[in-house]
Write a protein that holds these residues in place. Structure first.
Motif, PDB file in Angstrom:
ATOM      1  N   GLY A   1      59.537 -90.234  -3.037  1.00  0.00           N
ATOM      2  CA  GLY A   1      59.068 -91.798  -2.797  1.00  0.00           C
ATOM      3  C   GLY A   1      57.588 -91.962  -3.198  1.00  0.00           C
ATOM      4  O   GLY A   1      56.976 -91.299  -3.816  1.00  0.00           O
ATOM      5  N   CYS A   2      57.137 -93.011  -2.317  1.00  0.00           N
ATOM      6  CA  CYS A   2      55.791 -93.358  -2.815  1.00  0.00           C
ATOM      7  C   CYS A   2      54.606 -92.609  -2.147  1.00  0.00           C
ATOM      8  O   CYS A   2      54.695 -91.954  -1.346  1.00  0.00           O
ATOM      9  CB  CYS A   2      55.790 -94.869  -2.309  1.00  0.00           C
ATOM     10  SG  CYS A   2      55.749 -95.127  -0.550  1.00  0.00           S
ATOM     11  N   ALA A   3      53.401 -93.168  -2.586  1.00  0.00           N
ATOM     12  CA  ALA A   3      52.243 -92.611  -2.094  1.00  0.00           C
ATOM     13  C   ALA A   3      52.022 -92.752  -0.555  1.00  0.00           C
ATOM     14  O   ALA A   3      51.514 -91.875  -0.020  1.00  0.00           O
ATOM     15  CB  ALA A   3      51.056 -93.164  -2.837  1.00  0.00           C
TER      16      ALA A   3
ATOM     17  N   VAL B   1      51.052 -89.617   2.310  1.00  0.00           N
ATOM     18  CA  VAL B   1      50.153 -89.514   3.291  1.00  0.00           C
ATOM     19  C   VAL B   1      51.010 -89.158   4.642  1.00  0.00           C
ATOM     20  O   VAL B   1      50.274 -88.311   5.328  1.00  0.00           O
ATOM     21  CB  VAL B   1      49.713 -90.878   3.600  1.00  0.00           C
ATOM     22  CG1 VAL B   1      48.642 -90.967   4.842  1.00  0.00           C
ATOM     23  CG2 VAL B   1      48.778 -91.371   2.149  1.00  0.00           C
ATOM     24  N   ASP B   2      52.065 -89.901   4.762  1.00  0.00           N
ATOM     25  CA  ASP B   2      52.979 -89.196   5.972  1.00  0.00           C
ATOM     26  C   ASP B   2      53.055 -87.715   6.074  1.00  0.00           C
ATOM     27  O   ASP B   2      53.139 -87.153   7.248  1.00  0.00           O
ATOM     28  CB  ASP B   2      54.357 -89.978   6.189  1.00  0.00           C
ATOM     29  CG  ASP B   2      54.030 -91.612   6.408  1.00  0.00           C
ATOM     30  OD1 ASP B   2      52.877 -91.959   6.634  1.00  0.00           O
ATOM     31  OD2 ASP B   2      54.966 -92.342   6.119  1.00  0.00           O
ATOM     32  N   SER B   3      53.448 -87.203   4.918  1.00  0.00           N
ATOM     33  CA  SER B   3      53.596 -85.671   4.650  1.00  0.00           C
ATOM     34  C   SER B   3      52.377 -85.032   5.298  1.00  0.00           C
ATOM     35  O   SER B   3      52.550 -83.980   5.873  1.00  0.00           O
ATOM     36  CB  SER B   3      54.271 -85.339   3.294  1.00  0.00           C
ATOM     37  OG  SER B   3      55.489 -85.707   3.311  1.00  0.00           O
ATOM     38  N   GLU B   4      51.317 -85.414   4.725  1.00  0.00           N
ATOM     39  CA  GLU B   4      49.999 -84.599   5.060  1.00  0.00           C
ATOM     40  C   GLU B   4      49.825 -84.781   6.442  1.00  0.00           C
ATOM     41  O   GLU B   4      49.262 -83.890   7.089  1.00  0.00           O
ATOM     42  CB  GLU B   4      48.992 -85.096   4.078  1.00  0.00           C
ATOM     43  CG  GLU B   4      49.221 -84.945   2.751  1.00  0.00           C
ATOM     44  CD  GLU B   4      47.927 -85.191   1.752  1.00  0.00           C
ATOM     45  OE1 GLU B   4      46.836 -85.665   2.266  1.00  0.00           O
ATOM     46  OE2 GLU B   4      48.310 -84.772   0.597  1.00  0.00           O
ATOM     47  N   GLU B   5      50.001 -85.812   7.170  1.00  0.00           N
ATOM     48  CA  GLU B   5      49.767 -85.907   8.473  1.00  0.00           C
ATOM     49  C   GLU B   5      50.616 -85.170   9.279  1.00  0.00           C
ATOM     50  O   GLU B   5      50.487 -84.364  10.300  1.00  0.00           O
ATOM     51  CB  GLU B   5      49.771 -87.496   9.015  1.00  0.00           C
ATOM     52  CG  GLU B   5      48.582 -88.313   8.251  1.00  0.00           C
ATOM     53  CD  GLU B   5      48.869 -89.852   8.445  1.00  0.00           C
ATOM     54  OE1 GLU B   5      49.900 -90.175   9.154  1.00  0.00           O
ATOM     55  OE2 GLU B   5      48.024 -90.583   8.057  1.00  0.00           O
ATOM     56  N   LEU B   6      52.003 -85.009   8.830  1.00  0.00           N
ATOM     57  CA  LEU B   6      52.971 -84.290   9.502  1.00  0.00           C
ATOM     58  C   LEU B   6      52.752 -82.765   9.195  1.00  0.00           C
ATOM     59  O   LEU B   6      52.790 -81.828  10.191  1.00  0.00           O
ATOM     60  CB  LEU B   6      54.401 -84.782   8.861  1.00  0.00           C
ATOM     61  CG  LEU B   6      55.123 -85.738   9.143  1.00  0.00           C
ATOM     62  CD1 LEU B   6      56.208 -86.076   8.413  1.00  0.00           C
ATOM     63  CD2 LEU B   6      55.352 -85.785  10.694  1.00  0.00           C
ATOM     64  N   ALA B   7      52.112 -82.540   8.054  1.00  0.00           N
ATOM     65  CA  ALA B   7      51.503 -81.151   7.972  1.00  0.00           C
ATOM     66  C   ALA B   7      50.697 -80.704   8.898  1.00  0.00           C
ATOM     67  O   ALA B   7      50.599 -79.535   9.066  1.00  0.00           O
ATOM     68  CB  ALA B   7      51.149 -80.890   6.201  1.00  0.00           C
ATOM     69  N   GLY B   8      49.827 -81.594   8.915  1.00  0.00           N
ATOM     70  CA  GLY B   8      48.495 -81.457   9.994  1.00  0.00           C
ATOM     71  C   GLY B   8      48.973 -81.260  11.264  1.00  0.00           C
ATOM     72  O   GLY B   8      48.439 -80.081  11.910  1.00  0.00           O
TER      73      GLY B   8
ATOM     74  N   GLY C   1      44.763 -81.981  -5.989  1.00  0.00           N
ATOM     75  CA  GLY C   1      44.063 -82.866  -7.047  1.00  0.00           C
ATOM     76  C   GLY C   1      43.113 -83.744  -6.637  1.00  0.00           C
ATOM     77  O   GLY C   1      42.851 -84.013  -5.535  1.00  0.00           O
ATOM     78  N   PRO C   2      42.294 -84.463  -7.736  1.00  0.00           N
ATOM     79  CA  PRO C   2      41.028 -84.895  -7.557  1.00  0.00           C
ATOM     80  C   PRO C   2      41.518 -86.669  -6.758  1.00  0.00           C
ATOM     81  O   PRO C   2      40.604 -87.205  -6.490  1.00  0.00           O
ATOM     82  CB  PRO C   2      40.375 -85.136  -8.645  1.00  0.00           C
ATOM     83  CG  PRO C   2      41.781 -85.023  -9.809  1.00  0.00           C
ATOM     84  CD  PRO C   2      42.533 -84.221  -9.206  1.00  0.00           C
ATOM     85  N   MET C   3      42.703 -86.982  -6.880  1.00  0.00           N
ATOM     86  CA  MET C   3      43.071 -88.194  -6.191  1.00  0.00           C
ATOM     87  C   MET C   3      43.964 -88.082  -5.072  1.00  0.00           C
ATOM     88  O   MET C   3      44.530 -87.283  -4.975  1.00  0.00           O
ATOM     89  CB  MET C   3      44.156 -88.964  -7.314  1.00  0.00           C
ATOM     90  CG  MET C   3      44.370 -90.497  -6.953  1.00  0.00           C
ATOM     91  SD  MET C   3      45.633 -90.445  -5.501  1.00  0.00           S
ATOM     92  CE  MET C   3      47.226 -89.640  -6.263  1.00  0.00           C
ATOM     93  N   ALA C   4      43.579 -88.832  -4.009  1.00  0.00           N
ATOM     94  CA  ALA C   4      44.275 -88.755  -2.672  1.00  0.00           C
ATOM     95  C   ALA C   4      44.689 -90.372  -2.255  1.00  0.00           C
ATOM     96  O   ALA C   4      43.739 -91.143  -2.322  1.00  0.00           O
ATOM     97  CB  ALA C   4      43.253 -88.080  -1.651  1.00  0.00           C
ATOM     98  N   PRO C   5      45.929 -90.346  -1.864  1.00  0.00           N
ATOM     99  CA  PRO C   5      46.162 -91.820  -1.229  1.00  0.00           C
ATOM    100  C   PRO C   5      45.465 -92.137   0.035  1.00  0.00           C
ATOM    101  O   PRO C   5      45.434 -90.947   0.991  1.00  0.00           O
ATOM    102  CB  PRO C   5      47.718 -91.931  -1.213  1.00  0.00           C
ATOM    103  CG  PRO C   5      47.958 -90.498  -1.153  1.00  0.00           C
ATOM    104  CD  PRO C   5      47.011 -89.610  -2.131  1.00  0.00           C
TER     105      PRO C   5
END
Length: 481
Positions: free
Chosen positions: A9-11, A15-22, A181-185
């Motif tokens: 899905g979307c950007a 972000v949700d995945s990175e917060e869950l990973a944290g 990568g050098p871009m982050a949502p």
């Protein structure tokens, strides 16, 4: 115990995945990239349209196969599809060991540990969240609004790792980058208060809630320390940012602050609602140093009658007036949009109105979608007399898509001779990146010639010399012709 996050899905989902990973890492899990090497696989699903739902189910089934061939012990569904269908998804997809809703996010580590231990998780019965707060619990108090589940960073003391806020009842967790990568949502807000008749997002994402500017800026500073050069501001409707905080001009105020963060080279805003795109916001995006003149405008159609049935506003004249306003301040601005073809009640003349608008608009990229009913939406309940048959929708969609491909290619060719700033993102098949008018993943890329020595994350000046569809080929400035 190891865990792999698979994101669809979307950007905003990224972000949700990175917060869950944290949260998972803070809860004792070890993150791995390859699902084949994971004890548990968490699939962050997308539930937006039928094709996305199918991709999500297929990905869950593929992950479930690892339980018989690899070390994987459990496969868990999270995200929009899991929230939207909950119990029904769990019953129809027994291959998944659990289906977790948004309200499970704050305690994701303990939930996952219990599932691996063999405990049965009882999936939620989906409910309409439009009168509820979005995704994770949101605390409102006298000091404003806090969105703990959406990475509220704090500025650490020396030697302390930057963390991400959590609900008062849960542990602190940090956003864990899954892409180097050098871009982050960077999420501005969650949920949506609009009631577009074709869209189900508010029903499962909840009402619109802005993050506090201090939280957005704090997370942006943290991302800069992680090597991020471009911030991609995401939400369901960025033009609404700040309205629930009492100041609809907060985005205009915050953009210069975001662009001024050490290490951040450029800031990009996504998803602007045309009817809400005010002159001050246009000016801020078009003229603020460090903010790219990029306008992601959700037109959806151009026929005024179709737009009214969509519960949206606008017509060709107002849309073209907005584009004229944008290009008057930033002639080379990037503009992208999406349109829906075959909406209930669309006449034979309406697609002609849309095509005439697209020809006049000269946008860089336009996504074309054929209409299909979405569960729980107003449009799904429209009279059958208004609905076009699938063959007609397909024919109209193909016609508009063919036109758009030609128009987008022409717009790219118009950029030949332009000087562009390209953020290098890959060295795998040559030096490749994105110019200012190219958003992540959906707007094409730029291949750089004579860019020896360029590294991922560099911002390189080049001149466009050729095109391939919407993709550009550019020669680094100063290189011999």
């Amino acid at each position: 115990m190891s865990v792999a996050m698979v994101t669809l899905g979307c950007a905003r989902n990224e972000v949700d995945s990175e917060e869950l990973a944290g949260r998972l890492e803070a809860g004792g899990f070890r993150l791995v990239e390859d699902p084949d090497l994971a004890d548990t696989v968490v699939v962050n699903t997308c539930g937006f349209v039928e094709s996305a739902k199918k991709d999500s189910v297929d990905t869950l089934l593929e992950a479930a196969e690892l339980k018989s061939t690899g070390r994987t012990q459990a496969v868990v569904a999270v995200g929009c599809l899991a929230e939207r269908y909950g119990k029904d998804l769990a019953e129809s997809l027994p291959e998944a060991d659990a289906v977790l809703g948004f309200d499970d996010y704050p305690d994701i580590a303990s939930r996952l540990r219990a599932i691996v231990a063999g405990e049965t998780h009882h999936p939620h019965t989906p409910s309409d969240r439009r009168l509820l707060l979005p995704i994770s619990p949101v605390e409102r108090d006298a000091s404003g609004i806090s969105v703990p589940g959406h990475a509220d960073p704090v500025v650490p003391d020396q030697g302390e790792e930057i963390g991400v806020g959590a609900p008062a009842t849960g542990p602190r967790a940090m956003r864990r980058r899954l892409d180097a990568g050098p871009m982050a949502p960077l999420k501005l807000a969650s949920g949506c208060d609009r009631r577009c008749s074709f869209c189900a997002i508010p029903s499962f994402r909840g009402s619109f809630v802005s993050r506090r500017p201090s939280d957005v800026l704090g997370e942006a500073r943290w991302l800069a320390t992680q090597g991020v050069k471009e911030l991609f501001l995401v939400s369901e409707n960025s033009t609404s940012y700040g309205k629930d905080l009492g100041d609809l001009r907060l985005l205009e105020t915050m953009l210069p602050e975001l662009a001024g963060i050490d290490g951040i080279e450029r800031v990009r805003v996504s998803y602007l609602q045309p009817a809400e795109t005010r002159p001050d916001l246009v000016r801020a995006i078009a003229t603020t140093p460090g903010v790219v003149p990029y306008f992601d405008l959700s037109f959806q159609h151009a026929s005024a009658s179709v737009l009214r049935r969509m519960r949206r506003f606008g017509d060709p004249d107002s849309f073209l007036g907005l584009l004229e306003q944008i290009r008057g301040q930033a002639p080379l601005a990037g503009v992208r949009s999406n349109v829906i073809v075959g909406f209930p009640g669309e006449t034979e003349e309406d697609p002609e109105t849309l095509c005439d608008f697209l020809e006049a608009a000269r946008m860089d990229v336009t996504g074309v979608f054929g209409y299909s009913d979405e569960d729980g939406t107003e449009a799904a309940g429209f009279s059958d007399d208004l609905k076009l048959d699938e063959d007609e929708i397909r024919a109209r969609t193909e016609h508009v898509t063919t036109l758009v491909e030609e128009l987008n290619a022409q717009r790219a060719e118009e950029r030949i001779g332009e000087t562009v700033q390209v953020l290098v993102e890959s060295l795998e098949d040559g030096v490749e990146g994105r110019a200012a008018h190219q958003g992540p993943e959906v707007d094409g890329t730029t291949l750089l010639q004579d860019a020896q020595g360029a590294r991922v994350g560099d911002l390189v000046t080049a001149v466009v010399v050729a095109t391939d569809g919407v993709d550009l080929i550019a020669r680094v400035s100063g290189a011999d012709a």
